[in-house]
Design an enzyme around this catalytic site. Structure first.
Site, PDB file in Angstrom:
ATOM      1  N   HIS A 388       0.843  -1.336  -0.022  1.00 38.75           N
ATOM      2  CA  HIS A 388      -0.122  -0.058  -0.065  1.00 38.75           C
ATOM      3  C   HIS A 388       0.917   1.202   0.042  1.00 38.75           C
ATOM      4  O   HIS A 388       0.460   2.314  -0.781  1.00 38.75           O
ATOM      5  CB  HIS A 388      -0.896   0.175   0.975  1.00 38.75           C
ATOM      6  CG  HIS A 388      -0.260  -0.088   2.498  1.00 38.75           C
ATOM      7  ND1 HIS A 388       0.115  -0.994   3.058  1.00 38.75           N
ATOM      8  CD2 HIS A 388      -0.032   1.079   3.346  1.00 38.75           C
ATOM      9  CE1 HIS A 388       0.587  -0.743   4.428  1.00 38.75           C
ATOM     10  NE2 HIS A 388       0.581   0.616   4.564  1.00 38.75           N
ATOM     11  N   LYS A 392       6.002   5.208  -1.487  1.00 40.07           N
ATOM     12  CA  LYS A 392       7.074   6.264  -0.564  1.00 40.07           C
ATOM     13  C   LYS A 392       8.493   5.955  -0.931  1.00 40.07           C
ATOM     14  O   LYS A 392       9.245   6.810  -0.454  1.00 40.07           O
ATOM     15  CB  LYS A 392       6.890   5.805   0.973  1.00 40.07           C
ATOM     16  CG  LYS A 392       5.510   6.350   1.418  1.00 40.07           C
ATOM     17  CD  LYS A 392       5.180   5.939   3.005  1.00 40.07           C
ATOM     18  CE  LYS A 392       3.988   6.709   3.511  1.00 40.07           C
ATOM     19  NZ  LYS A 392       3.940   6.337   4.874  1.00 40.07           N
ATOM     20  N   HIS A 417       2.802   9.850  -3.150  1.00 36.00           N
ATOM     21  CA  HIS A 417       3.176   8.419  -3.102  1.00 36.00           C
ATOM     22  C   HIS A 417       2.026   7.423  -3.546  1.00 36.00           C
ATOM     23  O   HIS A 417       2.474   6.330  -3.947  1.00 36.00           O
ATOM     24  CB  HIS A 417       3.759   7.987  -1.799  1.00 36.00           C
ATOM     25  CG  HIS A 417       2.283   7.758  -0.771  1.00 36.00           C
ATOM     26  ND1 HIS A 417       1.791   8.755  -0.241  1.00 36.00           N
ATOM     27  CD2 HIS A 417       1.871   6.542  -0.396  1.00 36.00           C
ATOM     28  CE1 HIS A 417       0.832   8.179   0.591  1.00 36.00           C
ATOM     29  NE2 HIS A 417       0.825   6.749   0.620  1.00 36.00           N
ATOM     30  N   HIS A 443      -5.918   3.639  -1.457  1.00 32.40           N
ATOM     31  CA  HIS A 443      -6.075   3.471  -0.043  1.00 32.40           C
ATOM     32  C   HIS A 443      -6.289   4.826   0.649  1.00 32.40           C
ATOM     33  O   HIS A 443      -6.513   4.807   2.058  1.00 32.40           O
ATOM     34  CB  HIS A 443      -4.811   2.708   0.610  1.00 32.40           C
ATOM     35  CG  HIS A 443      -3.787   3.174   0.640  1.00 32.40           C
ATOM     36  ND1 HIS A 443      -2.749   3.594  -0.369  1.00 32.40           N
ATOM     37  CD2 HIS A 443      -2.841   3.775   1.689  1.00 32.40           C
ATOM     38  CE1 HIS A 443      -1.413   4.053  -0.065  1.00 32.40           C
ATOM     39  NE2 HIS A 443      -1.641   4.282   1.455  1.00 32.40           N
TER      40      HIS A 443
END
Length: 526
Positions: A388, A392, A417, A443
Site C-alpha cells: 500500500h 513512498k 506516493h 487507500h
C-alpha cells in the site's frame, strides 16, 4: 403401490405356456426379496391372471449373477405407465400385445422408447394372437428385444429369453456407467486445476471420487464416506471429510476411524501405493515436493471393474492436481515473500513501527473474511496489502522523516506516493501486483469523496482499498511515528466512530468493532 403378490389362481388347469415338465401351482406368493440382494426388477404387464401366475412360478427361484428377480404386476397399459414411472431402473418389461385395446402393448413400446426415452429396459412382447401381430412386422417396426407366442412358450424358452435380456441390460448399463464416469472425469479435471486451497481441492476430489464409486450399478445407488489427509515428517493432517466421517471427532486419525479402517489406511501408507479393497479405496498421491497425500473412500457396495478403471484414470489427474496446487502455492509463497519484503523495505525507510505491513495484512485478511469476500480474494488482499505504501520509495527523506507538520507543498509531495506506487505496479499482469497497484492508488480515498488522489467516493473505491485504509489508519494511530506519539485505544476507537460514513465505509467499521478482540490479538502477537 405395486402389486407384488400374485393374483388369485383361476379355477382351471389350462395354462398359456407349453408344458415341458409338471409345474406345481401351490404357494404362488411372490418370493420375498432381501434388500441386500438388490434384485433385478421385472415388470409383468398382461390382462390374463394365469400369465402372471405361471410367470411367477417359473421365476420365483430364478437368479442371475447371484441376484434374484422381483416381479411387479400390471394388467393394462395404464398400469404399465405407472410401473415404469415407479421403477425407472426396471431391467425387463414382459408385455402383452392385446390388453384393453388391440394395440395397447404396441403403444406402450412407443411410449417407453419415444416418450420416456428409456433405451435400457429390455422389452419382451408376448401374445396369444400371433396372427394379429405378425412377428416379422413387429420386430422390424418396433424397438423390442424379443417376441414370444404364449401358446408355444416353454419354461426353458422364457428363462433363456430372461437371461439374454438381463445380460443385454447389464452390458448397456455398464457402458452407460463408463460414459458417465468418463464425462465426470472430464468435467472434474477442469475444476481440479482451478486455483484453490488444499481444503477446497480435497473437497472437490472427494465429491468426484464419491460420484465415481457411487455410479449407478444396475439400478443400485451407492453412498460413500471419504477422508483426505496428508503425511509429512511423520505427522498426519486430515483436511477434508465427507459422509459418516464428516462428524467424526478425535485428535488423531486413529481416533477418528474404526480399527478395521485404520488398518486398511496403515497398509496403504506403509506400502506407499493405492489399494483397492472389496468396498473401499485408498488413493496414494505423492507431490513433486515430497508431500504424501491420501484419499480413503468407504463405500456401501463392492467396487466393480468399471469403477476401478475410472478411479485409476481419475487418480492420474488427482496426482497432477496436487502437483499443480503445491507448485502454485510455491509460486504464491514466493510472490508473498517478495511483497512483504518490499513493504518492509519501505517500512524501514519510513522509520515506521516494526511489522507494520504484516499487521496491516493480517487486519485486512480478517476484515475481508468477515465482510464475506471469497477465500481467494481474501488471500489475494492479504498478499497485496503490504504494497500500500510502496510509492513512498519516491518521496525525499527530508519530507518522509520530517517530525514537524508538513507545509502544503510538502503535503502535496507526500500525497503523490499513491500515484507513484500505482505507476510502479500497474504494468504487471500478476494478480498480486495488480491488486497491489489498486490498493496503493486508492487507500487514501475516502467514503465521502474527500480523499486523494482522485476524489473517489463510496463503492467507486475498490473493496481492497477500503479495507486496507482501515487497517493502515488503525495501525498508524496506535503506534509511534516520527511526527507524533501513539494514540490511546479509546481515542482511536472514538475517531473511527466519528469517521464512520465519512472517511470509512460504515459496514466495514461495524465489522471492525464486532471483531475488535481479534484485531487487538493480532496487534499483541505482532
Amino acid at each position: 403401490m405395486p402389486n407384488r403378490v400374485n393374483p388369485p389362481i383361476p379355477d382351471t388347469d389350462e395354462l398359456l405356456f407349453a408344458d415341458e415338465e409338471s409345474l406345481p401351482l401351490s404357494d404362488m406368493t411372490a418370493k420375498s426379496i432381501r434388500t441386500h440382494e438388490f434384485p433385478w426388477k421385472i415388470l409383468v404387464v398382461d390382462d390374463d391372471i394365469e400369465v402372471h401366475a405361471i410367470t411367477n412360478l417359473i421365476l420365483r427361484d430364478f437368479s442371475f449373477e447371484g441376484r434374484p428377480v422381483e416381479l411387479f404386476c400390471g394388467h393394462s397399459g395404464s398400469d404399465a405407465r405407472r410401473l415404469l414411472q415407479e421403477h425407472p431402473d426396471a431391467a425387463i418389461l414382459l408385455l402383452d400385445v392385446v390388453m384393453e385395446t388391440e394395440s395397447a402393448g404396441l403403444e406402450m413400446v412407443r411410449y417407453v422408447r419415444n416418450e420416456l426415452i428409456n433405451p435400457y429396459i429390455r422389452i419382451i412382447l408376448r401374445t396369444g394372437q400371433p396372427g394379429y401381430a405378425p412377428e416379422e412386422k413387429i420386430i422390424v417396426e418396433y424397438d423390442i428385444n424379443d417376441y414370444k407366442d404364449k401358446a408355444s412358450l416353454s419354461k426353458q424358452q422364457l428363462t433363456t429369453s430372461i437371461i439374454a435380456s438381463l445380460r443385454s441390460y447389464r452390458d448397456l448399463r455398464a457402458l452407460e456407467n463408463t460414459r458417465k464416469g468418463l464425462k465426470k472425469i472430464i468435467d472434474a479435471t477442469a475444476d481440479l486445476f482451478e486455483p484453490c486451497s488444499l481444503k477446497t481441492l480435497a473437497s472437490g476430489i472427494l465429491t468426484q471420487l464419491a460420484s465415481l464409486i457411487g455410479l449407478e450399478q444396475q439400478g443400485i445407488q451407492s453412498q460413500s464416506s471419504c477422508l483426505a489427509f496428508s503425511e509429512r515428517r511423520g505427522k498426519i493432517n486430515v483436511y477434508a471429510k465427507s459422509g459418516r466421517f464428516e462428524h467424526s471427532v478425535g485428535t488423531s486419525l486413529e481416533q477418528m476411524v474404526c480399527q478395521e479402517t485404520f488398518e486398511k489406511i496403515s497398509e496403504g501408507m506403509k506400502a506407499k501405493k493405492s489399494l483397492f479393497f472389496e468396498h473401499d479405496y485408498l488413493g496414494y498421491f505423492q507431490s513433486k515436493l515430497g508431500i504424501e497425500n491420501f484419499i480413503f473412500m468407504e463405500g456401501t457396495q463392492p467396487i466393480g471393474q468399471i469403477e476401478k478403471n475410472l478411479l485409476e484414470i481419475f487418480s492420474a489427474n488427482i496426482s497432477f492436481a496436487f502437483d499443480n496446487l503445491f507448485l502454485n502455492r510455491e509460486i504464491l509463497n514466493t510472490q508473498r515473500d517478495v511483497t512483504f519484503t518490499l513493504g518492509e523495505v519501505i517500512e524501514v525507510r519510513s522509520q515506521e513501527a516494526g511489522h507494520h505491513v504484516r499487521r496491516v495484512a493480517m487486519y485486512s485478511k480478517l476484515l475481508a473474511a468477515k465482510f464475506g469476500l471469497s477465500e481467494a480474494d481474501t488471500e489475494l488482499l492479504f498478499m497485496a496489502s503490504p504494497l500500500h505504501d510502496l510509492g513512498k520509495i519516491g518521496i525525499p527523506d527530508h519530507i518522509l522523516h520530517k517530525p514537524d507538520k508538513l507545509d502544503p507543498k510538502e503535503f502535496a509531495i507526500i500525497q503523490s506516493h499513491a500515484t507513484i506506487g500505482y505507476d510502479i505496479l500497474k504494468k504487471s499482469e500478476r494478480s498480486i501486483l495488480k491488486a497491489g497497484a489498486i490498493i496503493a492508488h486508492q487507500h487514501h480515498e475516502k467514503w465521502n469523496g474527500q480523499g486523494y488522489p482522485n476524489g473517489l467516493h463510496g463503492e467507486q473505491i475498490h473493496i481492497f482499498a477500503r479495507i486496507t485504509a482501515i487497517a493502515d489508519v488503525f495501525d498508524a494511530l496506535i503506534d509511534d511515528r516520527c511526527y507524533r506519539k501513539a494514540w490511546q485505544l479509546d481515542r482511536v476507537l472514538a475517531l473511527f466512530e466519528e469517521e464512520k460514513g465519512q472517511h470509512f465505509e460504515p459496514r466495514l467499521i461495524e465489522i471492525f468493532f464486532e471483531n475488535l478482540e481479534e484485531i487487538l490479538e493480532i496487534k499483541k502477537n505482532l
